[in-house]
Scaffold this active site. Structure first.
Site, PDB file in Angstrom:
ATOM      1  N   ARG A  30       0.828  -1.208   0.000  1.00  0.00           N
ATOM      2  CA  ARG A  30       0.000   0.000   0.000  1.00  0.00           C
ATOM      3  C   ARG A  30       0.864   1.260   0.000  1.00  0.00           C
ATOM      4  O   ARG A  30       0.416   2.319  -0.425  1.00  0.00           O
ATOM      5  CB  ARG A  30      -0.922   0.020   1.232  1.00  0.00           C
ATOM      6  CG  ARG A  30      -1.980  -1.046   1.249  1.00  0.00           C
ATOM      7  CD  ARG A  30      -2.692  -1.063   2.588  1.00  0.00           C
ATOM      8  NE  ARG A  30      -3.319   0.196   2.940  1.00  0.00           N
ATOM      9  CZ  ARG A  30      -4.515   0.600   2.517  1.00  0.00           C
ATOM     10  NH1 ARG A  30      -5.208  -0.177   1.713  1.00  0.00           N
ATOM     11  NH2 ARG A  30      -5.000   1.749   2.903  1.00  0.00           N
ATOM     12  N   ARG A  43       9.819   6.092  -2.748  1.00  0.00           N
ATOM     13  CA  ARG A  43      10.051   7.007  -3.878  1.00  0.00           C
ATOM     14  C   ARG A  43      11.502   7.468  -3.951  1.00  0.00           C
ATOM     15  O   ARG A  43      12.102   7.762  -2.920  1.00  0.00           O
ATOM     16  CB  ARG A  43       9.144   8.238  -3.735  1.00  0.00           C
ATOM     17  CG  ARG A  43       7.675   7.877  -3.689  1.00  0.00           C
ATOM     18  CD  ARG A  43       6.879   8.873  -4.494  1.00  0.00           C
ATOM     19  NE  ARG A  43       5.473   8.544  -4.415  1.00  0.00           N
ATOM     20  CZ  ARG A  43       4.650   9.007  -3.470  1.00  0.00           C
ATOM     21  NH1 ARG A  43       5.105   9.833  -2.550  1.00  0.00           N
ATOM     22  NH2 ARG A  43       3.386   8.656  -3.472  1.00  0.00           N
ATOM     23  N   ARG A  96      -8.663  -6.155  13.454  1.00  0.00           N
ATOM     24  CA  ARG A  96      -8.172  -5.193  14.432  1.00  0.00           C
ATOM     25  C   ARG A  96      -9.189  -4.076  14.516  1.00  0.00           C
ATOM     26  O   ARG A  96      -9.857  -3.732  13.530  1.00  0.00           O
ATOM     27  CB  ARG A  96      -6.826  -4.601  13.988  1.00  0.00           C
ATOM     28  CG  ARG A  96      -5.724  -5.586  14.018  1.00  0.00           C
ATOM     29  CD  ARG A  96      -5.395  -6.076  15.402  1.00  0.00           C
ATOM     30  NE  ARG A  96      -4.515  -5.173  16.105  1.00  0.00           N
ATOM     31  CZ  ARG A  96      -4.075  -5.400  17.334  1.00  0.00           C
ATOM     32  NH1 ARG A  96      -4.465  -6.491  18.000  1.00  0.00           N
ATOM     33  NH2 ARG A  96      -3.256  -4.551  17.924  1.00  0.00           N
ATOM     34  N   ARG A 143      -0.729   6.576  15.646  1.00  0.00           N
ATOM     35  CA  ARG A 143      -0.647   7.847  14.943  1.00  0.00           C
ATOM     36  C   ARG A 143      -1.491   8.912  15.646  1.00  0.00           C
ATOM     37  O   ARG A 143      -2.370   8.582  16.440  1.00  0.00           O
ATOM     38  CB  ARG A 143      -1.066   7.709  13.489  1.00  0.00           C
ATOM     39  CG  ARG A 143      -2.435   7.117  13.276  1.00  0.00           C
ATOM     40  CD  ARG A 143      -2.654   6.800  11.787  1.00  0.00           C
ATOM     41  NE  ARG A 143      -3.956   6.180  11.567  1.00  0.00           N
ATOM     42  CZ  ARG A 143      -4.375   5.705  10.406  1.00  0.00           C
ATOM     43  NH1 ARG A 143      -3.618   5.779   9.339  1.00  0.00           N
ATOM     44  NH2 ARG A 143      -5.563   5.152  10.285  1.00  0.00           N
ATOM     45  N   GLU A 159      -4.449   7.516  18.169  1.00  0.00           N
ATOM     46  CA  GLU A 159      -5.096   6.286  17.713  1.00  0.00           C
ATOM     47  C   GLU A 159      -4.382   5.054  18.272  1.00  0.00           C
ATOM     48  O   GLU A 159      -3.163   4.928  18.147  1.00  0.00           O
ATOM     49  CB  GLU A 159      -5.061   6.280  16.177  1.00  0.00           C
ATOM     50  CG  GLU A 159      -5.841   5.159  15.550  1.00  0.00           C
ATOM     51  CD  GLU A 159      -5.981   5.329  14.032  1.00  0.00           C
ATOM     52  OE1 GLU A 159      -6.077   6.486  13.541  1.00  0.00           O
ATOM     53  OE2 GLU A 159      -5.984   4.315  13.332  1.00  0.00           O
ATOM     54  N   TYR A 188      -9.359  -5.747   2.982  1.00  0.00           N
ATOM     55  CA  TYR A 188      -8.818  -4.421   3.326  1.00  0.00           C
ATOM     56  C   TYR A 188      -9.033  -3.550   2.082  1.00  0.00           C
ATOM     57  O   TYR A 188      -8.242  -3.583   1.154  1.00  0.00           O
ATOM     58  CB  TYR A 188      -7.334  -4.608   3.618  1.00  0.00           C
ATOM     59  CG  TYR A 188      -6.583  -3.457   4.230  1.00  0.00           C
ATOM     60  CD1 TYR A 188      -7.140  -2.199   4.427  1.00  0.00           C
ATOM     61  CD2 TYR A 188      -5.270  -3.639   4.635  1.00  0.00           C
ATOM     62  CE1 TYR A 188      -6.405  -1.181   5.001  1.00  0.00           C
ATOM     63  CE2 TYR A 188      -4.526  -2.627   5.209  1.00  0.00           C
ATOM     64  CZ  TYR A 188      -5.098  -1.401   5.384  1.00  0.00           C
ATOM     65  OH  TYR A 188      -4.362  -0.387   5.948  1.00  0.00           O
ATOM     66  N   ASP A 192     -10.105   0.140   0.028  1.00  0.00           N
ATOM     67  CA  ASP A 192     -10.208   1.595   0.070  1.00  0.00           C
ATOM     68  C   ASP A 192     -11.580   2.014  -0.446  1.00  0.00           C
ATOM     69  O   ASP A 192     -12.256   1.251  -1.126  1.00  0.00           O
ATOM     70  CB  ASP A 192      -9.107   2.212  -0.798  1.00  0.00           C
ATOM     71  CG  ASP A 192      -7.731   2.021  -0.152  1.00  0.00           C
ATOM     72  OD1 ASP A 192      -7.670   1.988   1.089  1.00  0.00           O
ATOM     73  OD2 ASP A 192      -6.742   1.890  -0.884  1.00  0.00           O
TER      74      ASP A 192
HETATM   75  N1  UDP Z   1       2.873   1.098   8.143  1.00  0.00           N
HETATM   76  C1  UDP Z   1       3.994   1.140   8.922  1.00  0.00           C
HETATM   77  N2  UDP Z   1       4.475   2.357   9.324  1.00  0.00           N
HETATM   78  C2  UDP Z   1       3.864   3.508   9.026  1.00  0.00           C
HETATM   79  C3  UDP Z   1       2.701   3.460   8.229  1.00  0.00           C
HETATM   80  C4  UDP Z   1       2.224   2.245   7.807  1.00  0.00           C
HETATM   81  O1  UDP Z   1       4.576   0.115   9.244  1.00  0.00           O
HETATM   82  O2  UDP Z   1       4.336   4.583   9.457  1.00  0.00           O
HETATM   83  C5  UDP Z   1       2.354  -0.227   7.709  1.00  0.00           C
HETATM   84  C6  UDP Z   1       1.352  -0.785   8.711  1.00  0.00           C
HETATM   85  O3  UDP Z   1       1.478  -2.195   8.754  1.00  0.00           O
HETATM   86  C7  UDP Z   1       0.031  -0.372   8.104  1.00  0.00           C
HETATM   87  C8  UDP Z   1       0.312  -0.564   6.623  1.00  0.00           C
HETATM   88  O4  UDP Z   1       1.677  -0.135   6.479  1.00  0.00           O
HETATM   89  O5  UDP Z   1      -1.030  -1.165   8.544  1.00  0.00           O
HETATM   90  C9  UDP Z   1      -0.604   0.203   5.696  1.00  0.00           C
HETATM   91  O6  UDP Z   1      -0.547   1.571   6.014  1.00  0.00           O
HETATM   92  P1  UDP Z   1      -1.707   2.595   5.624  1.00  0.00           P
HETATM   93  O7  UDP Z   1      -1.221   3.956   5.957  1.00  0.00           O
HETATM   94  O8  UDP Z   1      -2.140   2.328   4.248  1.00  0.00           O
HETATM   95  O9  UDP Z   1      -2.841   2.175   6.654  1.00  0.00           O
HETATM   96  P2  UDP Z   1      -4.292   2.792   6.985  1.00  0.00           P
HETATM   97  O10 UDP Z   1      -4.243   4.276   6.750  1.00  0.00           O
HETATM   98  O11 UDP Z   1      -5.256   2.046   6.103  1.00  0.00           O
HETATM   99  O12 UDP Z   1      -4.455   2.472   8.438  1.00  0.00           O
END
Ligand code: UDP
Length: 386
Positions: A174, A178, A252, A282, A303, A351, A353
């Site tokens: 996901r 870059r 989860r 986060r 969160e 999962y 979007d």
């Molecule tokens: N992830 C991580 N570190 C970060 C952000 C994401 O390890 O700082 C991993 C984590 O396993 C997460 C996955 O990447 O569940 C997908 O991240 P995304 O931001 O797409 O998750 P969402 O916003 O759907 O919670």
């Protein structure tokens, strides 16, 4: 005589389906929503104290590659351009995420160019992993041990409550890596935020005299519950429909600790906390999702992630090996039913979007209407098992 349909759940799946069915056929639709509001986990509402539009179930940024889906949502409400930029705190320092040239330069104290960064990343990647089979292998083969440890290992353990080696590689995919300074979190061409919030978009989808929404109405599957309806569209959790007969699918859930401050708390909508010893994953600062608005105060959500228990709202399908075995059994059972369809993130246990949810509901409404008019077989699920 008009057909009568029952839709369980008023998230994007249920709302798009309802909208399309009343638009394209002669029918009446009841929607049963167990919560006291529509829009599922996309639900937004203004905070009383600060006046800020709050993403009640965590950050939702509309982003898509599909022009037809972008046009579709924009036909219900105005979406303002919004670029999601995320910062990540790791070992006391703030970095850009996804990993980009800025992240690499700061982390390794270098001045890479795209070319030298590529060579450097290649040198870090674990060459022994030929075909990454899980999240951890995907990360190690892509960015190597140091970056994996700094940005992904701790966060992922907190977020998913298990070893990253048990998670599918698709979860990591996901997030791009870059070799330039682009710090847009998403790769999608179209990205924005609805100016009146997501709940307003769903309200507009459901605005029709033939659609009736019943809030605080939980669905307990039984012959009596669906009596009088020609078809049921179920968007709730698949295992719950079968009363967890084979066991629970792993999800989860997340909880939020809300705080109000004056001014600007962190200067950005989302800050990730990658170290395992920080209990939250986060912090979301909601006012930054709508930079065109002015608010003196600010509201932030810390969160936390945990395993889903009875009465918790399921968020993220874990899809571990044992879940996939259960999923197969539930799907086989569901496929034997008639006059019911299962769709959306919870009922298909994926999962997903928002744009994919909408695209699938649009497609399925067409499949459904074709099947009933031509008296053809209707698949119970919109997707193949995966
Ligand atoms: N992830 C991580 N570190 C970060 C952000 C994401 O390890 O700082 C991993 C984590 O396993 C997460 C996955 O990447 O569940 C997908 O991240 P995304 O931001 O797409 O998750 P969402 O916003 O759907 O919670």
């Amino acid at each position: 005589m008009p057909s009568k349909y029952l839709i369980i759940g008023s998230g994007f799946s249920g709302a798009v389906l309802a909208h399309e069915l009343v638009k394209n056929s002669d029918c009446h639709i009841d929607i049963w929503e167990e919560r006291d509001h529509i829009a599922g986990n996309c639900h937004t509402s203004r905070d009383d104290e600060t006046g800020i539009m709050v993403h009640r179930y965590g950050p939702h940024i509309f982003n898509t590659h599909k022009k037809e889906i972008w046009d579709y949502v924009n036909s219900f409400s105005e979406f303002r351009p919004y670029l999601h930029r995320v910062k990540a705190m790791s070992n006391g320092e703030v970095y850009s995420l996804p990993v980009n040239l800025s992240t690499l330069n700061q982390f390794f104290k270098k001045n890479f160019t795209p070319k030298t960064a590529k060579e450097f990343l290649d040198s870090l990647s674990d060459k022994t992993i030929k075909e990454p089979k899980n999240f951890q292998e995907q990360a190690l083969s892509f960015i190597g041990e140091k970056l994996y440890h700094a940005f992904f290992e701790g966060y992922t353990k907190k977020q998913w409550g298990c070893e990253p080696s048990l998670l599918p590689a698709s979860v990591l995919k996901r997030i791009p890596v870059r070799l330039n300074y682009d710090d847009n979190y998403h790769n999608s061409i179209f990205t924005g935020i609805p100016i009146y919030g997501y709940t307003d978009v769903i309200e507009r989808l459901l605005e029709h005299p033939n659609i009736h929404v019943f809030l605080n109405k939980k669905f307990f599957p039984s012959e009596e519950a669906i009596e009088g309806y020609d078809h049921v569209f179920y968007t709730g959790p698949l295992d719950a429909y079968f009363k967890y007969e084979y066991g629970k699918l792993g999800y989860r859930t997340v909880t939020f600790e809300s705080s109000v401050y004056n001014g600007d708390y962190q200067g950005i909508a989302q800050m990730n906390f990658c170290d395992e010893n920080i209990p939250y994953t986060r912090i979301t600062e909601h006012k930054h999702f709508m930079p065109w608005e002015n608010h003196e105060k600010t509201i932030v959500f810390r969160e936390f992630s945990k395993e889903t228990e009875a009465n918790d709202i399921p968020y993220y399908p874990k899809r571990l090996q044992e879940d996939k075995i259960l999923l197969k059994k539930y799907r086989q059972k569901a496929e034997k039913l008639s006059h019911i369809s299962f769709l959306g993130r919870l009922a298909t246990y994926r999962y997903m979007d928002m744009d994919d949810v909408i695209a699938e509901a649009l497609d399925y409404s067409k499949t459904f209407l074709t099947a009933i008019t031509a008296n053809k077989h209707l698949p119970v699920f919109p997707n193949k098992e995966n």
